[in-house]
Design an enzyme around this catalytic site. Structure first.
Site, PDB file in Angstrom:
ATOM      1  N   ARG A  19       0.855  -1.194   0.000  1.00 52.29           N
ATOM      2  CA  ARG A  19       0.000   0.000   0.000  1.00 52.29           C
ATOM      3  C   ARG A  19       0.888   1.239   0.000  1.00 52.29           C
ATOM      4  NH1 ARG A  19       2.238   2.115   3.891  1.00 52.29           N
ATOM      5  NH2 ARG A  19       0.691   3.760   3.740  1.00 52.29           N
ATOM      6  N   GLY A  20       0.190   2.403  -0.140  1.00 49.71           N
ATOM      7  CA  GLY A  20       0.915   3.654  -0.333  1.00 49.71           C
ATOM      8  C   GLY A  20       0.964   3.895  -1.838  1.00 49.71           C
ATOM      9  N   ALA A  21       0.519   5.093  -2.256  1.00 45.66           N
ATOM     10  CA  ALA A  21       0.325   5.325  -3.692  1.00 45.66           C
ATOM     11  C   ALA A  21       1.550   4.976  -4.553  1.00 45.66           C
ATOM     12  CB  ALA A  21      -0.132   6.766  -3.904  1.00 45.66           C
ATOM     13  N   ARG A  69      -7.943  -0.643  -6.376  1.00 44.56           N
ATOM     14  CA  ARG A  69      -8.035   0.548  -5.522  1.00 44.56           C
ATOM     15  C   ARG A  69      -8.218   1.771  -6.422  1.00 44.56           C
ATOM     16  NH1 ARG A  69      -4.438   1.327  -0.488  1.00 44.56           N
ATOM     17  NH2 ARG A  69      -6.378   2.293   0.188  1.00 44.56           N
ATOM     18  N   GLN A  74      -2.147   2.963  10.643  1.00 47.01           N
ATOM     19  CA  GLN A  74      -0.900   2.982   9.879  1.00 47.01           C
ATOM     20  C   GLN A  74       0.184   3.834  10.529  1.00 47.01           C
ATOM     21  OE1 GLN A  74      -3.324   3.747   6.634  1.00 47.01           O
ATOM     22  NE2 GLN A  74      -2.588   2.023   5.440  1.00 47.01           N
ATOM     23  N   ASP A 134      -2.293  10.704  -2.394  1.00 47.14           N
ATOM     24  CA  ASP A 134      -2.725   9.621  -3.284  1.00 47.14           C
ATOM     25  C   ASP A 134      -3.153  10.133  -4.656  1.00 47.14           C
ATOM     26  OD1 ASP A 134      -3.127   8.528  -0.410  1.00 47.14           O
ATOM     27  OD2 ASP A 134      -3.037   6.801  -1.736  1.00 47.14           O
ATOM     28  N   ASN A 153      -5.703  12.245   0.370  1.00 46.97           N
ATOM     29  CA  ASN A 153      -4.753  11.445   1.172  1.00 46.97           C
ATOM     30  C   ASN A 153      -5.566  10.710   2.220  1.00 46.97           C
ATOM     31  OD1 ASN A 153      -1.973  10.678   1.711  1.00 46.97           O
ATOM     32  ND2 ASN A 153      -2.153  11.806   3.619  1.00 46.97           N
ATOM     33  N   LYS A 154      -4.907   9.868   2.979  1.00 48.55           N
ATOM     34  CA  LYS A 154      -5.569   9.039   3.988  1.00 48.55           C
ATOM     35  C   LYS A 154      -6.593   9.823   4.798  1.00 48.55           C
ATOM     36  CE  LYS A 154      -5.042   5.538   4.616  1.00 48.55           C
ATOM     37  NZ  LYS A 154      -5.767   4.344   4.193  1.00 48.55           N
TER      38      LYS A 154
HETATM   39  O1  MRU Z   1      -4.567   3.354   1.994  1.00 47.20           O
HETATM   40  P1  MRU Z   1      -3.090   3.498   1.858  1.00 47.20           P
HETATM   41  O2  MRU Z   1      -2.359   2.945   3.017  1.00 47.20           O
HETATM   42  O3  MRU Z   1      -2.573   2.974   0.548  1.00 47.20           O
HETATM   43  O4  MRU Z   1      -2.917   5.063   1.857  1.00 47.20           O
HETATM   44  C1  MRU Z   1      -1.746   5.616   2.214  1.00 47.20           C
HETATM   45  C2  MRU Z   1      -1.781   7.080   2.220  1.00 47.20           C
HETATM   46  O5  MRU Z   1      -2.801   7.738   2.242  1.00 47.20           O
HETATM   47  C3  MRU Z   1      -0.476   7.681   2.065  1.00 47.20           C
HETATM   48  O6  MRU Z   1      -0.353   8.827   2.835  1.00 47.20           O
HETATM   49  C4  MRU Z   1      -0.334   8.020   0.596  1.00 47.20           C
HETATM   50  O7  MRU Z   1      -0.534   6.870  -0.194  1.00 47.20           O
HETATM   51  C5  MRU Z   1       0.947   8.558   0.288  1.00 47.20           C
HETATM   52  S1  MRU Z   1       2.151   7.314   0.348  1.00 47.20           S
HETATM   53  C6  MRU Z   1       3.602   8.059   0.080  1.00 47.20           C
END
Ligand code: MRU
Length: 356
Positions: free
Chosen positions: A56-58, A99, A206, A247, A257-258
Site C-alpha cells: 500500500r501507499g500510492a 483501488r 498505519q 494519493d 490522502n488518507k
Molecule cells: O490506503 P493506503 O495505506 O494505501 O494510503 C496511504 C496514504 O494515504 C499515504 O499517505 C499516501 O498513499 C501517500 S504514500 C507516500
C-alpha cells in the site's frame, strides 16, 4: 550503494528476484509484529494484495503494479500479438479496479501497456525484456523521485523542528526515503534532530503500525498519538510543520490522502502551522480538475467494527461509513513538494508548470 540510516533495518517492500523469476512483497498487514514476504504469482493474488493493503501507499502500489504486469505478461501463452495485447490490457483493467483513489496504480499500468504496444512487433523474448526494464525503470524512478522530494522537503525544515505526520508516507509506502517522511529520514541521516508526532490514523492504525516502526528503527524521536490528539500537540506549540503524502493531487492542488488528513490541515491553518504535501509528479493528475472529481474509495465497515480487536468493539450489524481518503482543500496547503520542485499557490499555475 549509498548508506542510509534505515538501510538494513527496514525490509524492502517490493522485490523482484530475477534469478528465481519471482515477485515478492513485504506483507504490511503483519507489521510491526512480523516481517514476512509474500510471493505474487497470479492476477488474483496481486489484486488481493493491493486491495487488502498488503502492499500500500500510492507510489508503492504503482511500483508493484509495474512488476505485476511483467509477471502477468510472462504468463500469457501463444505467439498471437493481438491476443497478447488484449489479455495484458484485461489484466490491467482488473488490477486497476483494486483501488480507485491512488492514481499511481493507473499511471504505472498505462506505462506498462504503452511499452507492450511499442514492442508489439518484437520477438516474445525482447518484448518481455522491454516490459521487465520498464518495471525496473518505474521502481528506480521512484527511488530518484523520493530522494529529490526529500531534499526539497528538507529545505523547508530546521534542525530541532517538531513535526506531525499523518498515515504512512515512508519507505514502506514508496521507495527509499519516502515522501512525507523523506525529509525527516534524510535530515536524520545528516545529523539533524526532529521530534515527530505520528498520527495513528484510525481505522487502519498505519501511524501506529508503520510510521512508528519506520521512524523508531531509523533512530528518529517519534511519539505516537491518536488522530484526535493532533490539536492538543499543535496548541501546546510542539509542531512547527505538518508533512503528509498524497494519493492524488488534482490540477487545482486539492489533494486526496488518507482519511483524516483534511482535519489535520484545518487544525494546522487554525494554529498557523505550515502544512506540506509531498509526492511524485506521478501522483499529480492534471486530467482531474479538482477534488470533487477524485474517486474516494469506501472500505468495509468491518475495519471500524472489529479489525485489530480481539472481539468486535461495536454492536453487531451497526451501520458504518468508512471512506479511506478525504480531500484537503488547496487553500489549506502551504506547498506541494514534488521531485521537480516546490509548488506554491496558485497551484493551477505552479502544478501546470511542472508538466511543461
Ligand atoms: O490506503 P493506503 O495505506 O494505501 O494510503 C496511504 C496514504 O494515504 C499515504 O499517505 C499516501 O498513499 C501517500 S504514500 C507516500
Amino acid at each position: 550503494m549509498e548508506k542510509t540510516v534505515f538501510q538494513g533495518t527496514i525490509p524492502a517492500n517490493i522485490r523482484y528476484d530475477r534469478k528465481a523469476e519471482a515477485l515478492y512483497i513485504l506483507d504490511q498487514t503483519l507489521l510491526p509484529g512480523e516481517e514476512r514476504e509474500l510471493r505474487l504469482q497470479t492476477a488474483e493474488e496481486m489484486y488481493d494484495a493491493i486491495r487488502t493493503l498488503k502492499v500500500r501507499g500510492a507510489p508503492a502500489i504503482g511500483v508493484c503494479a509495474g512488476y505485476c504486469m511483467y509477471v502477468l505478461a510472462k504468463s500469457i501463452r501463444g505467439e498471437d500479438r493481438q491476443v497478447f495485447l488484449k489479455k495484458l490490457s484485461d489484466y490491467g483493467v482488473y488490477l486497476n479496479a483494486s483501488r480507485p483513489t491512488a492514481v499511481n496504480l493507473n499511471w504505472a499500468i498505462r506505462q506498462m501497456l504503452r511499452t507492450a504496444l511499442e514492442h508489439a512487433d518484437s520477438p516474445r523474448g525482447q518484448l518481455l525484456d522491454a516490459l521487465y526494464e520498464k518495471a525496473v525503470e518505474i521502481h528506480q524512478d521512484d527511488i530518484s523521485k523520493c530522494n529529490a522530494i526529500s531534499e526539497f522537503g528538507l529545505s523547508l525544515l530546521k534542525d530541532g523542528d517538531g513535526l506531525l505526520t499523518h498515515c504512512n508516507a515512508g519507505p514502506l509506502a514508496t521507495s527509499r526515503y519516502g515522501t512525507g517522511l523523506g525529509p525527516i529520514l534524510l535530515g536524520t541521516e545528516r545529523g539533524m534532530r526532529f521530534r515527530v508526532f505520528s498520527d495513528e490514523t484510525r481505522p487502519l492504525l498505519q501511524g501506529a503500525r508503520l510510521t512508528s516502526y519506520e521512524l523508531q528503527r531509523s533512530g528518529v524521536d517519534v511519539t505516537l498519538i491518536c488522530d484526535s490528539m493532533a490539536s492538543i500537540v499543535m496548541k501546546n506549540g510542539w509542531v512547527n510543520a505538518c508533512l503528509v503524502g498524497c494519493d492524488r493531487v488534482a490540477a487545482n492542488g486539492d489533494t486526496a490522502n488518507k482519511i483524516g488528513t483534511s482535519g489535520v490541515a484545518i487544525l494546522a491553518k487554525h494554529y498557523g502551522i505550515p502544512f506540506y504535501v509531498l509526492g511524485p509528479t506521478s501522483t499529480v493528475d492534471m486530467d482531474c480538475p479538482d477534488g470533487a472529481h477524485i474517486p474516494i474509495e469506501e472500505r468495509d465497515g468491518e475495519e471500524i467494527r472489529s479489525l485489530w480487536y480481539e472481539k468486535p468493539m461495536a454492536p453487531s450489524g451497526i451501520k458504518c461509513y468508512n471512506p479511506a481518503f478525504d480531500v484537503t482543500d488547496h487553500e489549506l496547503i502551504t506547498a506541494i513538494v514534488t521531485e521537480k520542485g516546490i509548488c506554491r499557490p496558485p497551484y493551477t499555475k505552479s502544478l501546470a508548470a511542472l508538466f511543461r
